[in-house]
Design an enzyme around this catalytic site. Structure first.
Site, PDB file in Angstrom:
ATOM      1  N   ASP A 105       0.821  -1.216   0.000  1.00 14.29           N
ATOM      2  CA  ASP A 105       0.000   0.000   0.000  1.00 14.29           C
ATOM      3  C   ASP A 105       0.850   1.258   0.000  1.00 14.29           C
ATOM      4  OD1 ASP A 105       0.872  -0.700   2.534  1.00 14.29           O
ATOM      5  OD2 ASP A 105      -0.829   0.169   3.579  1.00 14.29           O
ATOM      6  N   ASP A 108       7.321   3.974   2.384  1.00 14.44           N
ATOM      7  CA  ASP A 108       7.603   5.029   3.356  1.00 14.44           C
ATOM      8  C   ASP A 108       9.126   5.152   3.491  1.00 14.44           C
ATOM      9  OD1 ASP A 108       7.436   6.740   5.504  1.00 14.44           O
ATOM     10  OD2 ASP A 108       6.077   5.539   6.678  1.00 14.44           O
ATOM     11  N   LYS A 136       5.793   7.982  -0.385  1.00 16.46           N
ATOM     12  CA  LYS A 136       6.156   9.186   0.377  1.00 16.46           C
ATOM     13  C   LYS A 136       7.664   9.380   0.237  1.00 16.46           C
ATOM     14  CE  LYS A 136       3.033   9.197   4.401  1.00 16.46           C
ATOM     15  NZ  LYS A 136       3.013   8.899   5.847  1.00 16.46           N
ATOM     16  N   PHE A 157       0.045  11.763   7.608  1.00 20.22           N
ATOM     17  CA  PHE A 157      -0.503  10.490   8.064  1.00 20.22           C
ATOM     18  C   PHE A 157      -1.815  10.212   7.332  1.00 20.22           C
ATOM     19  CE2 PHE A 157      -2.674   7.470  10.667  1.00 20.22           C
ATOM     20  CZ  PHE A 157      -1.649   6.611  11.040  1.00 20.22           C
ATOM     21  N   ASP A 164      -4.297   2.161   7.790  1.00 19.26           N
ATOM     22  CA  ASP A 164      -4.973   2.227   9.088  1.00 19.26           C
ATOM     23  C   ASP A 164      -4.409   3.248  10.057  1.00 19.26           C
ATOM     24  OD1 ASP A 164      -2.509   0.691   9.439  1.00 19.26           O
ATOM     25  OD2 ASP A 164      -3.272   0.255  11.439  1.00 19.26           O
ATOM     26  N   ARG A 170      -9.351   1.161   7.666  1.00 16.36           N
ATOM     27  CA  ARG A 170      -8.867   0.530   6.437  1.00 16.36           C
ATOM     28  C   ARG A 170      -9.978   0.464   5.395  1.00 16.36           C
ATOM     29  NH1 ARG A 170      -3.810  -2.081   7.534  1.00 16.36           N
ATOM     30  NH2 ARG A 170      -3.606  -2.795   9.670  1.00 16.36           N
TER      31      ARG A 170
HETATM   32  C1  PRP Z   1       3.193  -0.375   6.434  1.00 18.74           C
HETATM   33  C2  PRP Z   1       2.929  -0.549   4.963  1.00 18.74           C
HETATM   34  C3  PRP Z   1       4.220  -1.067   4.417  1.00 18.74           C
HETATM   35  C4  PRP Z   1       5.249  -0.523   5.356  1.00 18.74           C
HETATM   36  C5  PRP Z   1       5.974   0.603   4.685  1.00 18.74           C
HETATM   37  O1  PRP Z   1       2.931  -1.582   7.066  1.00 18.74           O
HETATM   38  O2  PRP Z   1       1.858  -1.432   4.730  1.00 18.74           O
HETATM   39  O3  PRP Z   1       4.267  -2.483   4.398  1.00 18.74           O
HETATM   40  O4  PRP Z   1       4.565  -0.041   6.526  1.00 18.74           O
HETATM   41  O5  PRP Z   1       6.893   1.197   5.539  1.00 18.74           O
HETATM   42  P1  PRP Z   1       8.430   1.317   5.234  1.00 18.74           P
HETATM   43  O6  PRP Z   1       8.612   1.752   3.810  1.00 18.74           O
HETATM   44  O7  PRP Z   1       8.873   2.380   6.218  1.00 18.74           O
HETATM   45  O8  PRP Z   1       9.080  -0.004   5.527  1.00 18.74           O
HETATM   46  P2  PRP Z   1       2.516  -1.694   8.592  1.00 18.74           P
HETATM   47  O9  PRP Z   1       3.726  -2.158   9.350  1.00 18.74           O
HETATM   48  O10 PRP Z   1       1.868  -0.443   9.048  1.00 18.74           O
HETATM   49  O11 PRP Z   1       1.512  -2.900   8.602  1.00 18.74           O
HETATM   50  P3  PRP Z   1       0.072  -3.086   7.928  1.00 18.74           P
HETATM   51  O12 PRP Z   1       0.284  -3.158   6.443  1.00 18.74           O
HETATM   52  O13 PRP Z   1      -0.384  -4.378   8.488  1.00 18.74           O
HETATM   53  O14 PRP Z   1      -0.806  -1.921   8.314  1.00 18.74           O
END
Ligand code: PRP
Length: 184
Positions: A105, A108, A136, A157, A164, A170
Site C-alpha cells: 500500500d 515510506d 512518500k 498520516f 490504518d 482501512r
Molecule cells: C506499512 C505498509 C508497508 C510498510 C511501509 O505496514 O503497509 O508495508 O509499513 O513502511 P516502510 O517503507 O517504512 O518499511 P505496517 O507495518 O503499518 O503494517 P500493515 O500493512 O499491516 O498496516
C-alpha cells in the site's frame, strides 16, 4: 490512542481518482508482463484493498496472475543494509523463472520493500517488480524506487483504502489525511 469519535479526516485522494489510476497501473503492468507467468505477492495487511482492485482488472488484459500473501516485519534504524526482515508468513509456491510483482500500500522509509525484494530475489525469479499505491519520497532512508507508483504524497498520516490508524479506517474507499496538530 486518540478518541476515535473526535478524529477528523480530509479526503486526499477520491474514490474516482483511485479507480482511474489503478486502471492505468494495471495497463502498464499488463504491457510489461505480457506473455510471462505473472506471480503477484501482496504484503499484508495494508495492500489487500489495492491488490484486490488491481487483480480484478488483469482479466481485461487477458492476464491471469497467481497470487499469494506475505506478512513481514522489518527492523533497523538508519541504512537498510543493516536492517532485518522477519518473515511471519511466507509464500508456499516456487517462484523460480516467474515474473514476480510485489504489491504494497505505501512506500515510506523503503525498508520493508527493499528487504522483501532482496528476500525474493534469492529465489531466482525471472524478474521482480514492485508496485505501491502510495509513495512518500520525503521519508525514504535508502535509494529504493518502486517500478509502479499510484500516487506520490507528502509526509502526512493517511488512512483508508487499506491503510490504518491503530488497525481502524482501512475500509474507507478513499484516502484521507488525519487532521491533527501535525497534519493540518
Ligand atoms: C506499512 C505498509 C508497508 C510498510 C511501509 O505496514 O503497509 O508495508 O509499513 O513502511 P516502510 O517503507 O517504512 O518499511 P505496517 O507495518 O503499518 O503494517 P500493515 O500493512 O499491516 O498496516
Amino acid at each position: 490512542m486518540k478518541n476515535i469519535k473526535e478524529m477528523k479526516f480530509k479526503t486526499l485522494i477520491s474514490e474516482i481518482d483511485i479507480a482511474t489510476r489503478v486502471k492505468e497501473l494495471v495497463k502498464e503492468i499488463a504491457e510489461d508482463s505480457k506473455g510471462r507467468e505473472l506471480f503477484v505477492i501482496g504484503i499484508l495487511k495494508g495492500s489487500f484493498i489495492f491488490l484486490s482492485d488491481l487483480l480484478r482488472l488483469f482479466n481485461i488484459h487477458n492476464i491471469h496472475p497467481s497470487l499469494d500473501f506475505i506478512t513481514v516485519e522489518s527492523y533497523g534504524s538508519g541504512k537498510v543494509s543493516s536492517g532485518e526482515l522477519k518473515m511471519l508468513r511466507d509464500i508456499t509456491t516456487d517462484i523460480e523463472n516467474k515474473w514476480v510483482l510485489i504489491v504494497d500500500d505505501i512506500l515510506d522509509t523503503g525498508r520493508t520493500l527493499a528487504l522483501t525484494k532482496e528476500y525474493f530475489q534469492e529465489k531466482k525469479p525471472a524478474a521482480i517488480k514492485t508496485c505501491v499505491f502510495l509513495d512518500k519520497p520525503e521519508r525514504r532512508i535508502n535509494e529504493f524506487k518502486a517500478n509502479y507508483v499510484g500516487f506520490e504524497i507528502p509526509d502526512k498520516f493517511v488512512v483508508g483504502y487499506g491503510m490504518d490508524y491503530d488497525n481502524l479506517f482501512r475500509e474507507l474507499p478513499y484516502v484521507a489525511v488525519l487532521l491533527d496538530e501535525k497534519n493540518i
